[in-house]
Design an enzyme around this catalytic site. Structure first.
Site, PDB file in Angstrom:
ATOM      1  CB  SER A  94      -1.161   0.237   1.431  1.00 51.09           C
ATOM      2  OG  SER A  94      -2.015  -0.771   0.911  1.00 51.09           O
ATOM      3  CE  LYS A  97      -4.662   2.068  -0.853  1.00 55.30           C
ATOM      4  NZ  LYS A  97      -4.178   0.348  -0.382  1.00 55.30           N
ATOM      5  CB  SER A 152      -4.494   1.396   3.245  1.00 54.82           C
ATOM      6  OG  SER A 152      -4.102   1.039   2.890  1.00 54.82           O
TER       7      SER A 152
END
Length: 426
Positions: A94, A97, A152
Site C-alpha cells: 500500500s 498509494k 488504506s
C-alpha cells in the site's frame, strides 16, 4: 588528336586525384549494445549493501537492521545520507498509494460530492483493506482521501480512480508520473498496490513519491491525520445518515517526535513496507524500509534510522540524492497550493544517452552517384571543363582569322591546327 586526348585524360586524372582526397561518410562500427544508464541518484545507490560515508565522530548506523532495502534522505536538499540496496525492486504493497495520491489528489476538488456506482467497487482483490464505502451513496472527495490515507482503503482508491477516468487511465497516469519523477524501478499494475505479478518499486522510488507528495499541503494534511469520522449508511428508523470512526494505521504517528506521516503497507507477498517523514529543528528527513524479517520491525527500524539521520546531519558525505522531476509536467498539474520545492544542493543527475552513429549516405544516393562523391566530381569536372573551353574558343578565333585571311577551306571542314584544343566527347 593526340593533344586533345592528352588534355582530356589530364582533366580526368586531375578530377580523380582530387576525389581520392575527399572525405566519404561511412557508418560507425558497431561495438555492441549501448551502455547501460547509470543508477538514478548516483553510482553508489546502484551498489548492493550499505552505502554510508561518515566523517570522524559520526554516529554508527543501527546494528540490528533487517530490512531488505532502505533509504535515509533529507527531504529539503534531496541528499541521501545512507542507503541499503536502494534500487532493489520489491513489491510495494500500500505504500504505492503515495504515487496514486501524487497523481489524483491535485485533480479533484476536495469539496466535490460523488455518488458511488456499483461497478466502481468491483474487481478488488480478495483480502484488500477497505474503509467501508457503500454503493449508491454520496461521498465527499475529502472523506474519500481520509479513507485512503488512514484506512488504506482500496475501495476509496477505486472510487477516486473512477473519478479520474477509470483504473486503466489512473494506472497509466501513475506510470507516467513515476517516469517523470525518475522512479525507474517502479512498475504499476494496480492503483492501490494490491499484490500482482510484476508490480514493483524500490525504497528509492517510494522516497521520491513521499517527497513529491509532501510538497502538496493537502497530501501533508491527510497523511498526518490520526483519526476521523467516516460517513456510514442511513439508519432505517431515523432516516439519518450515520458515521463511524477510523484511525490511521501508521503506528509511529503520534508516537515518534516530529513525525509527519507518510504511508505504511503490508501484504503476505510484500511483507511490511513503510515510508516515514519527520521534522526536527527545521530539517525534514525521509526514511523508507522494505521487507524486514518481522513485519512489526518496520516501524522500529524506521524510527532507528530517523534517529540516526538527525544525529548524523552534517557528519556524513551524501552517497547520492533524490532527483527532481525531469522537465515540465506531462501528467497531472501541480496543485496550485503546493509549497515550492527547496533548491537542491546539487544538480539533478543527467542520464547518459547512447552515442549517435555517424550519418550514412542513403542507399539511393550511393547507387546513383548523387551523394557526396558524385557531387564533388561534378563540380570539379565543370570547373576544369570551363577552363579548357575558354582556351579552346581563343584558339578557334585565331585559327578562323588565319584561315579567312589565307582564303582557306571553310571552317567546318578544316583540320584542327597543331596546338588547338578540341571540345567534344561522347
Amino acid at each position: 588528336m593526340q593533344s586533345v586526348r592528352h588534355i582530356a585524360y589530364s582533366c580526368a586524372a586531375a578530377a580523380l586525384g582530387l576525389l581520392c582526397l575527399a572525405p566519404v561518410a561511412v557508418a560507425a562500427p558497431q561495438d555492441g549494445p549501448p551502455p547501460e544508464r547509470p543508477p538514478v541518484g548516483g553510482e553508489l545507490l546502484g551498489k548492493s549493501g550499505v552505502q554510508v560515508a561518515p566523517y570522524a565522530g559520526a554516529p554508527a548506523l543501527p546494528a540490528d537492521l533487517t530490512g531488505q532495502s532502505w533509504v535515509v534522505a533529507d527531504a529539503g536538499t534531496g541528499e541521501v545520507l545512507a542507503s541499503y540496496n536502494a534500487h532493489r525492486q520489491l513489491p510495494p504493497a500500500s505504500t504505492l498509494k503515495m504515487l496514486f495520491a501524487d497523481v489524483v489528489l491535485p485533480k479533484l476538488d476536495r469539496t466535490t460530492v460523488h455518488r458511488v456506482a456499483p461497478e466502481e467497487l468491483m474487481a478488488m482483490g480478495p483480502g484488500s483493506s477497505l474503509v467501508g464505502i457503500k454503493e449508491d451513496l454520496d461521498y465527499r472527495v475529502d472523506d474519500l482521501w481520509r479513507g485512503v490515507f488512514l484506512s488504506s482503503g482500496a475501495d476509496a482508491v477505486r472510487v477516486l480512480a473512477a473519478m479520474n477516468g477509470g483504473v486503466a487511465q489512473t494506472v497509466a497516469d501513475m506510470q507516467a508520473l513515476a517516469q517523470r519523477l525518475g522512479a525507474q524501478d517502479t512498475h504499476v499494475i494496480t492503483p492501490e498496490g494490491y499484490d500482482m505479478d510484476g508490480q514493483l518499486s524500490s525504497a528509492y522510488d517510494l522516497t521520491l513519491f513521499a517527497r513529491e507528495g509532501l510538497r502538496n499541503p493537502d497530501f501533508r494534511m491527510y497523511c498526518s491525520t490520526r483519526w476521523a469520522q467516516f460517513p456510514g449508511a442511513f439508519d432505517k428508523v431515523s432516516g439519518q445518515r450515520g458515521s463511524f470512526g477510523i484511525a490511521n494505521t501508521d503506528r509511529l504517528l503520534g508516537r515518534y517526535e516530529g513525525l509527519i506521516g507518510v504511508k505504511n503497507g503490508y501484504t503476505t507477498n510484500a511483507g511490511a513496507t513503510f515510508t516515514g517523514a519527520a521534522e526536527r529543528g527545521g530539517r525534514t528527513l525521509l526514511v523508507t524500509v522494505m521487507r524486514p524479517n518481522n513485519s512489526s520491525r518496520v516501524y522500529d527500524e524506521t524510527a532507528e534510522l530517523l534517529d540516526w539521520g538527525f544525529a548524523a546531519a552534517g557528519k556524513v558525505t551524501p552517497v547520492g540524492r533524490l532527483v527532481d522531476p525531469a522537465g515540465p509536467a506531462q501528467g497531472p498539474a501541480a496543485s496550485p497550493s503546493a509549497e515550492p520545492a527547496e533548491e537542491p544542493l546539487q544538480q539533478p543527475i543527467q542520464i547518459a544517452q547512447p552515442p549517435q552513429a555517424t550519418p550514412v549516405l542513403p542507399a539511393a544516393a550511393a547507387k546513383s552517384g548523387a551523394g557526396l562523391t558524385g557531387t564533388l566530381a561534378g563540380v570539379l569536372c565543370m570547373a576544369l571543363g570551363g577552363v579548357v573551353a575558354l582556351r579552346a574558343r581563343a584558339l578557334r578565333r585565331r585559327r578562323a582569322a588565319a584561315l579567312a585571311a589565307a582564303a582557306a577551306e571553310p571552317l567546318d571542314g578544316a583540320r584542327v591546327p597543331a596546338g588547338a584544343t578540341a571540345i567534344g566527347g561522347r
